[in-house]
Scaffold this active site. Sequence first.
Site: not given
Length: 773
Positions: A240-241
Site C-alpha cells: 500500500g501507500h
Amino acid sequence: MRPAFDNSLSPSLLSSLLSSSSSIQRFINVRNFGARNDGKTDATKAFLDAWDAACSSTNPSILYVPKGEYLLKPLQFEGNCKSSKIVFQIDGTLVAPNDYREIASSHHWIMFHGINGLHIKGGVLDAKGKYLWNCKASNQQCPDGAKTLGFDNSKNIFIDGLTSIDSQMFHVTINACQNIKITRMTITAHADSPNTDGIHIAFSSGVTILDSNIKTGDDCISIGPNNQNLWIENIHCGPGHGISIGSLGREKSEEGVMVQNVMVKSVTFTGTSNGLRIKTFSTSVNGRVKDIFFLGARMNNVQNPIIIDQNYCPHNSCPTGQGSGIQINNVVYKGIRGTSASKTALIFECSSKKPCVGLTLQDIKLSYRNEIPECEAVNPVIWYDAYACFGMISATGEESQWHVDIIAEEVFDTSSAIHIAMFSDTKSRRSCICSVFQAAAAVVLIYLIGSVFILPVYRQDTPKMGLAGSMDLLLGNRCENQCRPRGSESLPQGIVAKNSNLEMRPLWGLPEKSNSSLSLLAVAVGIKQKQLVNAMVSKFLSTGFSVMLFHYDGNLDQWKDFTWNDRVIHISAINQTKWWFAKRFMHPDVVAAYEYVFLWDEDIGVDYFDPLRYVSIVKEEGLEISQPALDGNRSEVHHQITSRGRRGKVHRRTYKHNECDEDSSGPPCTGWIEVMAPVFSRAAWRCVWYMIQGDRTKKIGVVDAEYVIHYGLPTLGEPLGKKPQLHVLDKRVEVRRQSYNEYKVFRRRWDKAALTDECWTNPYPQPLKPISR
C-alpha cells in the site's frame, strides 16, 4: 404479513446475544425476508426489508445474516431508527455482481446514512473489484467505480471483525461522523489495484481504528479534510501507500481545512511506498495540520518511511510556485524503527510560504542496506527546541541499526523560547548535512548580536574574555536559573521524570497494547449506583479515556461482573468524598499526562453525552473549568446557570429577574459551575488541587511503638504456597527478569543524563554496578 422468525442461532450469534443487553427482543433473519444464500439471487430488497423491520422497532434488534453468499446490488440503509441499539451480525459473505458496471456508477455499494447506534459484527464484503481494475489497466473508458462500505452523517458505530475484499475503489469511507470505532478489520486488494484506499476519513471526529490488517493498492488509511480526535493503533499496513494525512488544499472549497489531534501508534509497514506521510497541494488554500503524533512505528523495507510533501502533485498537472497555504504545526515522530528501501529515509518538503513549525524527532532508528540513510529538508523548517534533521547519523550498537542523532543544542535558557530555523535550497533537495553549517552560522550570529545588546555588563568586567568566556558566563547563568523539581537537585536533569500517568503495566514482558489516554474520568462510586456507573464508564472507556473509581463504600467485588473491571483503577476508603480521594491520589504530576480531568459524581446520566465532542468544544471555546449543562426537563437543577441553553454551544452567564443582569460579574450569575460534574484542564487542575484544603505537612520518621512483620512470602507473580513446575513458565523468574531489564534501561538513562547535563556535577563518578540476577 409479518414473516416468521428463524430461531436457529450460530455459535457466534449466540455469543453476541449473551453479551448484549437482556432487553433485546427482536431477532431478524434476512432469510425470512426472502434472501437466498446462493450468491446468485438478488437479495437487495430482502436486506432492505429486514433493515426496515429492525429500524422501526423501539426495542434493540439483531439483524442476522446466516452463512452463505448473498448477492447485493447498491443499497442504502437509512437512519432515524427508533432504537439506537441495532446489531448487524454477518456470518456470511455479501457479494457484488460479476458485472462491475452494475455497481460502478454508484457512489457506494453499501451505504449507512444518518445512523445512531449500530454494531456490525463479522462478515465478508466481496466487491469483485478486479473486473474493473482490469478494465482500467487496459486503458478503456471505464467508470470510476464504487466504494464498498460508507458511513455518512452517522454516530456511535462499532465495526468488529469485518473483512473487505477487492473493492472497486475505497474499501471504507467515514464522512461527517462522530464516535466511530473499527477493530479487527481485514482489508485486502492487489498491490496494483488503483485508488483502493483501505479506510478514508473526512469531516469526522472521535474515530478509532485498532488491531487491523490492511493490504491494498493505495493508502492503508487516508485522513482527509476537517478531522479531529483520531486514534489509530496496532495496524499492519502493506502493500500500500502507507498512512497519509491528506491530500489537502486541492480545491478552493477546502479553504480553512483542518486536521488536528491525530494519534498514529504501533503501526507496522511492510513493503509500502510510504510510511508516515503528510501531503498537501501547493495552492493558496489556507488551513492547518496540528498536533499529530506518530509513535512506535516499524518500517520493513519502506520506500519513504517519514515524509512531508507540501508540493504533492500525483498527475504532474498542478499549479507551481505558489507555496502551500497549509500550516503544519507540532508533529512528533518518536520511536520509529526498521529499514528504508531508499537512501533518503526522511523527507521534509515543507511549504515555501508557511514553514513547518514544531517538528520533533526522537528515538529514530532506521537503516538502509546497513548503511547510513539520509535526511532531506526543503524550504524552511522550524524544529521544536532546536531539534533538527541533519543527516548526521551514528550507530546505536543495538540491532545493527542506526538512529538520527539530535545534535543541535540550545545556547540559551530554554525558557527564552529561542529556536533555530533551518533553511535549504528551495529548488533542489540537498542532504541535511548542509544545515549543520547553517546552524553553526546561526549560533555565531546570535552571539555577535548578543554581545552587542545583551552582554554590556560582562564586557565591562571582562573586556578580553572573548567568545569562550562569554559562553561560559551564559552557561553559568543558565545553570543558576535552572528550575528543578524539589528534591531532585542532586540528580542530573535528564534522569528526572517529572510526570506520570495511570497506565497499568504487566509484571513482565511488554504490554499487549498501550492504553495511553488524553483525558481522565474519576468518579466516587457506591454499589447502589452500579448501573449508572456502568453506563458512564463504558462510554468513557470506548472513547479512549482512562478511568479511576473511588469506592466510598468499600465494596469492590460486585464490580467484577463488568468486563471493564480490570481496565480501570480502583481505590477504596470508607465514607470519603471524591475531593478527599482526589487530594491524595490525583496529584497534578500524576495526572499531568491528561489534557482534561473529569471529576464527577456517580449519579450522572450520559445517554446524550459525547466525551470527545465535549473536549473538542472546550478546546475550541478556551474553557479551563467547565461542566456539561443539565437537561432542565429531566435533571434536578439547583442553579439556573447550569441548566441547558438552546442558543449556542456554550454559555458563560445567566439572567434572572432582580438578581442576574448584564452588569453581574460573579456567582451565581457568571464565572462558576457546580461540583457535581466539573471538568478541569491540565493547568486548571494543578491550581485547583493545591486549593483543596484539609491536609497538613507531615515529617518523615520510623515509628517504633507500632510495627509490622514482613514474612517475605512470594506474592508477586506466583500463587501462594505453590512451587514452579518443570517446563512451566516460572512467573517469579519472569518478574525478576523484567526488573533486571528495567534496571538496564535505567542505567542507560542515567549514563546519558550524567553526560549531557552541563549544570550538574556527578557525585557518583564510579559507574553503576550491575545487579545480580
